[in-house]
Design a protein around this motif. Structure first.
Motif, PDB file in Angstrom:
ATOM      1  N   MET A  93      71.033  30.421  -2.529  1.00  0.00           N
ATOM      2  CA  MET A  93      70.074  29.713  -3.372  1.00  0.00           C
ATOM      3  C   MET A  93      70.039  30.271  -4.787  1.00  0.00           C
ATOM      4  SD  MET A  93      67.410  28.492  -0.608  1.00  0.00           S
ATOM      5  CE  MET A  93      66.027  28.777  -1.584  1.00  0.00           C
ATOM      6  N   ASN A 111      65.309  26.301   5.540  1.00  0.00           N
ATOM      7  CA  ASN A 111      65.240  26.629   4.124  1.00  0.00           C
ATOM      8  C   ASN A 111      66.496  27.250   3.538  1.00  0.00           C
ATOM      9  OD1 ASN A 111      62.612  25.743   4.026  1.00  0.00           O
ATOM     10  ND2 ASN A 111      61.789  27.730   4.616  1.00  0.00           N
ATOM     11  N   ARG A 112      67.349  27.765   4.409  1.00  0.00           N
ATOM     12  CA  ARG A 112      68.477  28.521   3.871  1.00  0.00           C
ATOM     13  C   ARG A 112      69.845  27.958   4.227  1.00  0.00           C
ATOM     14  NH1 ARG A 112      67.478  33.393   1.121  1.00  0.00           N
ATOM     15  NH2 ARG A 112      65.233  33.300   0.742  1.00  0.00           N
ATOM     16  N   THR A 113      69.914  27.213   5.291  1.00  0.00           N
ATOM     17  CA  THR A 113      71.254  26.807   5.701  1.00  0.00           C
ATOM     18  C   THR A 113      71.638  25.457   5.105  1.00  0.00           C
ATOM     19  OG1 THR A 113      70.464  25.649   7.654  1.00  0.00           O
ATOM     20  CG2 THR A 113      71.029  27.980   7.909  1.00  0.00           C
ATOM     21  N   VAL A 114      72.928  25.210   5.107  1.00  0.00           N
ATOM     22  CA  VAL A 114      73.440  23.935   4.636  1.00  0.00           C
ATOM     23  C   VAL A 114      72.842  22.786   5.441  1.00  0.00           C
ATOM     24  CG1 VAL A 114      75.505  22.559   5.078  1.00  0.00           C
ATOM     25  CG2 VAL A 114      75.603  24.400   3.469  1.00  0.00           C
ATOM     26  N   GLY A 135      77.713  28.844   6.410  1.00  0.00           N
ATOM     27  CA  GLY A 135      76.587  27.976   6.738  1.00  0.00           C
ATOM     28  C   GLY A 135      75.303  28.281   6.008  1.00  0.00           C
ATOM     29  N   VAL A 136      75.289  29.351   5.230  1.00  0.00           N
ATOM     30  CA  VAL A 136      74.078  29.716   4.510  1.00  0.00           C
ATOM     31  C   VAL A 136      74.263  29.393   3.031  1.00  0.00           C
ATOM     32  CG1 VAL A 136      72.541  31.577   3.842  1.00  0.00           C
ATOM     33  CG2 VAL A 136      73.535  31.536   6.122  1.00  0.00           C
ATOM     34  N   VAL A 137      73.223  28.814   2.453  1.00  0.00           N
ATOM     35  CA  VAL A 137      73.314  28.444   1.047  1.00  0.00           C
ATOM     36  C   VAL A 137      72.859  29.593   0.163  1.00  0.00           C
ATOM     37  CG1 VAL A 137      72.378  26.910  -0.721  1.00  0.00           C
ATOM     38  CG2 VAL A 137      72.969  26.016   1.518  1.00  0.00           C
ATOM     39  N   TYR A 149      64.220  29.798   8.678  1.00  0.00           N
ATOM     40  CA  TYR A 149      65.477  30.157   8.029  1.00  0.00           C
ATOM     41  C   TYR A 149      66.440  28.982   8.022  1.00  0.00           C
ATOM     42  CZ  TYR A 149      69.549  32.907   6.718  1.00  0.00           C
ATOM     43  OH  TYR A 149      70.651  33.379   6.064  1.00  0.00           O
ATOM     44  N   PHE A 186      69.410  21.981   4.222  1.00  0.00           N
ATOM     45  CA  PHE A 186      69.431  21.240   2.965  1.00  0.00           C
ATOM     46  C   PHE A 186      69.791  19.788   3.180  1.00  0.00           C
ATOM     47  CE2 PHE A 186      68.545  23.419  -0.834  1.00  0.00           C
ATOM     48  CZ  PHE A 186      68.562  24.749  -0.481  1.00  0.00           C
TER      49      PHE A 186
END
Lengths: 511, 353
Positions: free
Chosen positions: A384, B201-204, A380-382, B198, B207
């Motif tokens: 970057m 800015n960071r998870t699918v 679940g975390v992109v 978080y 986005f």
């Protein structure tokens, strides 16, 4: 019948001429939309303006209607030179225009919609007076629309007639119709033609902007053909035929804009079988069948609005066809929105860069990875950093000119924005690439770049479907192509040495 | 640029407020002094300010999550109330040790807000019902629901007032500073800010929300469903508002739940987010400002006799100025970009849609 804004048409000069244009020229950055156009429209005639996309028809009418100022040339109404500075002034001159997208308020009735356009003083109008005036007008012209009807209950054809009623109420003597049949059923079109004849019998002049040859033969008295911003000729419809019109519209030495790469043609990648789509009583796609093999570029030519958008939406998965099926490599694909298409190896460079191709508010790297988020996501975390690295690579590969991948896409030029789209789509090594008007709004260098990519993909073995309103593009880049008209795909033709006159005929709806 | 604008907004609003202070016959120095003292002057006052920050922060964050996905709603008051309603069930019908009871109440409170938001979300996703309208109306329903709840099924029989029985200590937030209103729920502020920042800015999900909020058509072309993402954003938003509700109920002055224990925070929280220009981090100073306004104004009324509605006035002015400055900035940017855009214009080729 009281009308506002006395038309000067009957006043002086040549009483038979409603509108005359002399030497109208208009240039936009990079393109000359109108180049020294001479045109005259007589009272009581239906004058068709024929031309492909980009021929300059809309610009010319926007000039007449006062939305755009010409760079040079004269507009003469009723023998007097005029310079309309907007629709209000044009209306005062007796010129009215019905656009493709109607300007009506759905939850008001006809009376209120017409009242909105009134410039009479005082602004307060008595409903009853207005109603009787409108009813009289409607009866006189056989409009068949009840003035009390709420616009949202009216059919498209009826709404169009309300638009015309608005113009008549303001005393228009010259009515311009922009592709009026685009949203009409055949029956509605018949009603409209009957109505047009009534109007011209009353001495009004009608300009019909269209690309449909049938319509011109059906209802027009004269036809002016535009090509590349210039008048080719003005013909008397009675003394001509569709073939001649078509030839005039399209016939020229095809300027080769790019060349065809020679590749080995393999198996069928995209197969569209008998796809049909209806909406609101209109058939948007009519039994469309198509095959594109690996290593070939197949083209779909035709004027916009003949089903190209709908076809792309169906292939890509954004729309569902009523009947028929679409397969890639023999397999049907359906998943959420475009996911099935993408997973099956499909790529799309969409028609509208700004509304479909990129997200203007976001950065280059965000646009580049938007379709492949899961590839950069774990738990679940992109990631970057990885996404940015990928973006940097793609930028280099596709020559995206910008200070960094963090730059907002809206700051890029059109050409660079298109490179972002190409980078995103082509870097996935797709099996099928659909390019829809890929060179719209691009400069020569960028256009060349797009053509190179098309041939590159072809040589890699991808199947390419090029949909374009630019006939030159289709003829130079594709191996074979078909013309789309009225939701139907015409016969496949070889692009090399294609019979351009026949193509013109097909584009105008002939056989 | 954004920061400067926000500061300017605050200064302007306070400046105008000063005019009212003077007009009321109170010397500005005394008025300002009383106000600052009321917000920060003593342990008791500071505690008041900080404890008010909690629901303001949470609601502001809730707004930001929905806004990122392009969904604007005003359902926070209702979600706060329903969150509290759910909590009252756990508080009064279940018992257990504190380290179970409280977390459970938090979860359930979040669930309450989430469920209530889901109603509006589904109406929008399935039927295209405008979320501002639906949530506005749902707020009214929630108010009546709570009014009934504390008078009938959960009414404290020992009192004629519209209150539930007192919640047990095991479910309430422990006090952080004795004899003040400050409880341990303040830790939610940094936790929530970090979690939301978080997530966005960071998870699918973050986005996808950003993409959907930016361009719906583009999102569809990218295989992202605006309905799914939008619904998720609205539900998350409701959950945060529900947690704000649990704070108000479990860390308030009164151990019992009343019919409206703070739904007004649901609107003020929106102003907090707007002043913070939808940045999760900036919510903290913004919430502090709004909390101080509310706390300070209340005390100020007592000391120098200035109406506490002055704080409401300032808040209102700030909202107007924030919106005005955002619009002006937007228009200015548009004009600047369109002048630059001449090269990138897309000429003819009209779609006959």
């Amino acid at each position: 019948m009281a009308t506002a804004g006395g038309p000067s048409v009957r006043a002086h000069g040549d009483a038979t001429v409603a509108l005359e244009l002399k030497g109208i020229t208009k240039r936009f950055p990079g393109v000359t939309a109108n180049d020294g156009i001479d045109l005259d429209v007589k009272r009581g005639e239906v004058h068709a303006l024929l031309g492909e996309n980009g021929a300059g028809k809309s610009t010319l009418m926007n000039i007449v209607f006062g939305l755009v100022a010409p760079d040079s040339g004269e507009i003469i109404v009723g023998g007097k030179r005029v310079t309309p500075h907007g629709p209000q002034e044009a209306a005062a001159l007796g010129i009215g225009m019905v656009h493709q997208h109607f300007m009506l308020v759905p939850d008001m009735d006809v009376i209120e919609n017409v009242a909105l356009t009134s410039t009479r003083w005082p602004r307060m109008l008595k409903r009853e007076n207005l109603r009787s005036e409108l009813d009289a007008l409607a009866t006189a012209f056989g409009l068949g629309v009840s003035s009390k009807a709420l616009v949202e209950t009216l059919s498209v054809g009826e709404r169009q007639r309300v638009e015309i009623l608005k113009l008549l109420y303001r005393g228009a003597q010259l009515i311009i119709l922009d592709e009026p049949s685009a949203a009409l059923t055949p029956t509605e079109w018949q009603s409209l033609t009957a109505f047009l004849r009534t109007m011209t019998a009353e001495g009004k002049a009608v300009v019909l902007i269209t690309h449909k040859l049938d319509e011109i033969m059906d209802v027009a008295d004269r036809c002016t053909v535009l090509r590349d911003g210039r008048v080719v000729t003005t013909l008397d419809v009675a003394t001509t035929d569709k073939a001649t019109l078509a030839r005039t519209m399209v016939g020229r030495d095809v300027s080769l804009r790019g060349s065809r790469a020679a590749a080995q043609v393999g198996d069928v990648v995209l197969e569209v079988e008998d796809v049909t789509l209806d909406e609101g009583g209109r058939r948007l796609l009519d039994g469309v069948s198509l095959q594109v093999r690996s290593g070939e570029v197949v083209g779909i030519a035709g004027v916009s609005g003949n089903g190209q958008n709908e076809l792309v939406d169906v292939i890509v998965g954004l729309s569902r066809a009523a009947t028929g099926r679409v397969t890639i490599d023999g397999r049907e694909y359906s998943d959420l929105l475009t996911r099935g298409f993408t997973a099956a190896g499909g790529a799309l460079v969409p028609e509208s860069r700004h509304s479909e191709g990129v997200a203007l508010d976001l950065s280059i790297w965000e646009n580049l990875v938007a379709k492949e988020l899961t590839r950069f996501t774990r738990h679940g975390v992109v990631d970057m950093a990885a996404a940015r690295r990928h973006a940097v690579e793609l930028s280099a590969m596709f020559d995206i000119r910008s200070p960094s991948v963090e730059t907002g896409v809206k700051k890029l030029s059109g050409g660079n924005q298109q490179k972002v789209v190409l980078a995103r789509e082509l870097s996935r090594d797709p099996r099928l690439v659909i390019m829809f008007q890929p060179t719209l709004g691009l400069d020569a260098g960028a256009i060349e770049g797009v053509y190179r990519r098309i041939n590159e993909q072809k040589l890699k073995g991808a199947a390419v479907l090029l949909i374009s309103y630019e006939l030159d593009e289709i003829l130079s880049l594709t191996d074979r192509f078909a013309v789309m008209f009225g939701g139907r795909l015409g016969p496949m033709m070889t692009s090399e040495n294609a019979d351009v006159e026949r193509v013109g005929l097909l584009m105008g709806g002939g056989r | 640029m954004e920061l400067a604008l926000s500061l300017a907004v605050v200064v302007c609003a306070l400046g105008i407020a000063m005019i009212f202070v003077v007009v009321s016959g109170v010397p500005p120095a005394a008025g300002a002094g009383a106000f600052i003292d009321g917000a920060f002057g003593s342990q008791l006052n500071l505690a008041g300010t900080l404890s008010k920050m909690v629901p303001l922060t949470l609601v502001a964050l809730a707004w930001i999550i929905a806004e990122r996905a392009g969904r604007f709603h005003v359902g926070f008051p209702g979600q706060i109330l329903v969150g509290g309603l759910f909590v009252s069930v756990v508080a009064l019908k279940i018992s257990g040790p504190s380290f179970v009871h409280l977390p459970l109440a938090l979860l359930v409170g979040a669930a309450g807000g989430a469920v209530y938001a889901a109603l509006a979300a589904l109406l929008w996703a399935k039927r295209g019902v405008n979320e501002i309208l639906s949530t506005l109306l749902l707020n009214l329903i929630a108010l009546q629901l709570l009014a009934w709840w504390v008078r009938y099924p959960f009414h404290d029989p020992a009192t004629p007032l519209a209150l539930t029985p007192a919640f047990p200590e095991s479910v309430r937030w422990p006090s952080l500073l004795r004899d003040t209103t400050l409880h341990w729920d303040v830790v939610l502020i940094p936790l929530a800010v970090v979690a939301v920042a978080y997530t966005l800015n960071r998870t699918v999900f973050g986005f996808r929300a950003k993409i959907v909020g930016s361009n719906l058509r583009f999102a569809e072309h990218a295989g992202i469903s605006p309905q799914r993402v939008g619904t998720a954003a609205l539900v998350l938003s409701g959950a945060l508002a529900g947690i704000a509700g649990t704070s108000l109920v479990l860390a308030g002055n009164v151990p019992a739940m009343s019919e409206d224990f703070g739904s007004a925070y649901g609107f003020t929280g929106i102003a907090v987010a707007l002043l913070a220009r939808n940045s999760p981090i900036a919510v903290v100073p913004s919430a502090l400002l709004f909390a101080a306004l509310q706390q300070g104004a209340g005390v100020m009324e007592g000391t120098v006799g200035l109406s506490s509605s002055l704080s409401g006035l300032i808040q209102g002015l700030m909202i107007i100025f924030v919106l005005a400055s955002t619009t002006v900035l937007h228009m200015w940017r548009r004009r600047r970009d369109s002048r630059r855009d001449v090269a990138a214009n897309e000429p003819e080729g009209a779609r006959a849609r």
